[in-house]
Scaffold this active site. Sequence first.
Site, PDB file in Angstrom:
ATOM      1  N   ASP A 232       0.854  -1.194   0.000  1.00  0.00           N
ATOM      2  CA  ASP A 232       0.000   0.000   0.000  1.00  0.00           C
ATOM      3  C   ASP A 232       0.887   1.240   0.000  1.00  0.00           C
ATOM      4  OD1 ASP A 232      -3.262   0.302   0.893  1.00  0.00           O
ATOM      5  OD2 ASP A 232      -2.030   2.123   0.971  1.00  0.00           O
TER       6      ASP A 232
ATOM      7  N   ASP B 263       3.843   3.299  -4.098  1.00  0.00           N
ATOM      8  CA  ASP B 263       2.778   3.678  -5.028  1.00  0.00           C
ATOM      9  C   ASP B 263       2.843   2.756  -6.249  1.00  0.00           C
ATOM     10  OD1 ASP B 263       1.231   4.931  -7.007  1.00  0.00           O
ATOM     11  OD2 ASP B 263       1.728   6.936  -6.286  1.00  0.00           O
ATOM     12  N   VAL B 264       1.750   2.074  -6.541  1.00  0.00           N
ATOM     13  CA  VAL B 264       1.763   1.121  -7.658  1.00  0.00           C
ATOM     14  C   VAL B 264       1.966   1.791  -9.024  1.00  0.00           C
ATOM     15  CG1 VAL B 264       0.424  -0.716  -6.544  1.00  0.00           C
ATOM     16  CG2 VAL B 264      -0.779   1.067  -7.841  1.00  0.00           C
TER      17      VAL B 264
ATOM     18  N   SER C 120     -15.306  -2.911 -10.962  1.00  0.00           N
ATOM     19  CA  SER C 120     -16.459  -2.249 -10.347  1.00  0.00           C
ATOM     20  C   SER C 120     -17.648  -2.361 -11.284  1.00  0.00           C
ATOM     21  CB  SER C 120     -16.111  -0.771 -10.146  1.00  0.00           C
ATOM     22  OG  SER C 120     -17.283   0.006  -9.997  1.00  0.00           O
TER      23      SER C 120
ATOM     24  N   TYR D 176     -12.946   6.396 -14.414  1.00  0.00           N
ATOM     25  CA  TYR D 176     -12.938   5.191 -13.562  1.00  0.00           C
ATOM     26  C   TYR D 176     -13.618   4.027 -14.278  1.00  0.00           C
ATOM     27  CZ  TYR D 176     -13.916   2.538  -9.181  1.00  0.00           C
ATOM     28  OH  TYR D 176     -14.006   1.588  -8.190  1.00  0.00           O
TER      29      TYR D 176
ATOM     30  N   LYS E 114     -11.901   0.576 -15.166  1.00  0.00           N
ATOM     31  CA  LYS E 114     -12.399  -0.660 -14.545  1.00  0.00           C
ATOM     32  C   LYS E 114     -12.902  -1.648 -15.603  1.00  0.00           C
ATOM     33  CE  LYS E 114     -11.720  -0.170 -10.083  1.00  0.00           C
ATOM     34  NZ  LYS E 114     -10.617  -0.927  -9.447  1.00  0.00           N
TER      35      LYS E 114
END
Length: 293
Positions: A54, A81-82, A163, A176, A180
């Site tokens: 995380d 941070d990914v 989502s 988003y 997603k």
Amino acid sequence: MAPQDRLAQVSSHLNFPRGLFHNQTAIITGAGQGIGAETARLFANEGAKVVVADVDDEKANAVAKSINDIAPNRAIVVSGDVTNASYINTLVQKAAEFGDGKIHIIVNNAGFAWDGVIHKITDKQWDTMLAVHNTAPFKLVRAAAPYFRVKDKEPRVIIQISSTSGIHGNAGQANYALAKAGVVGLTKTIAKEWGPQFGVRANTIAFGYITTRLTAAKENGATYVASDGTKVALGIPGRKEVKAGDEAKAYAEIPLRRPGSPEEAARAIVAVASPWFSYVNGETIEVTGGRNI
Ligand SMILES: NC(=O)c1ccc[n+]([C@@H]2O[C@H](COP(=O)([O-])OP(=O)(O)OC[C@H]3O[C@@H](n4cnc5c(N)ncnc54)[C@H](O)[C@@H]3O)[C@@H](O)[C@H]2O)c1
């Protein structure tokens, strides 16, 4: 088959006395809180070694501590941070060291929403959503390829968190929703590329309304702070607490008439990763309490 033999075949306790994921190592991104934190705890509870990843180091350490206090050395933290490419390489390297040279499970869960209506979404809002939800999962899977393209007969599973916005669209979430939706194609491609020779399973789980800071009232003031210092306000504007007796109206679109808890969301992730789902591959599983059916 005699009933007692059938019982032996299906009983988790008899077949997996040390947990469904004993001797397996799982990377869970975004495991500092919410769905990811509960997922880390459930995997650990089922015997997995868990890599808590995380951007929030403090929260990640609290989750790992809550696991290690019960099962020592079951969790490590690799914070970062990914969207940072060098972090992805460190994450894979540390996970492989922790797993004695093996990684079995990746849950690409890290994420947040940065909402806006189409005509007002900035380039930065747009690019950030693709970076977090598409590019980062891809880079993590690519970096972990040497640990998944193997023939040791042990299970390998990749789960992408999507989502209902990605499946059905959602006003105010073009960035988003696109991102997603993108992981659905990535997941199916992993299933087709790495299934035939290596038996890797890849599935997407698309959540509906799960009670985390992402779906709490925006007025609560939760913010996501990116590693470059950018602050994004999280939550749903004007979300009111639902009083007892008002559920039918408040949750009219959800047949179960309630949102899901982070632990219920995590249970779905762990279920899909488990041996019980060994023939489920390339699917998008909606976990919504029945919304959108
Ligand atoms: N809560 C819902 O109703 C819901 C619905 C559908 C999908 N989701 C998805 O589920 C996932 C988990 O969300 P949640 O609801 O548990 O939210 P959350 O905010 O409670 O937890 C998300 C975690 O991800 C971390 N994170 C975010 N961006 C990161 C980055 N760039 N690098 C590293 N860590 C990062 C955050 O620090 C946080 O700890 C997200 O991908 C979200 O889009 C949630």
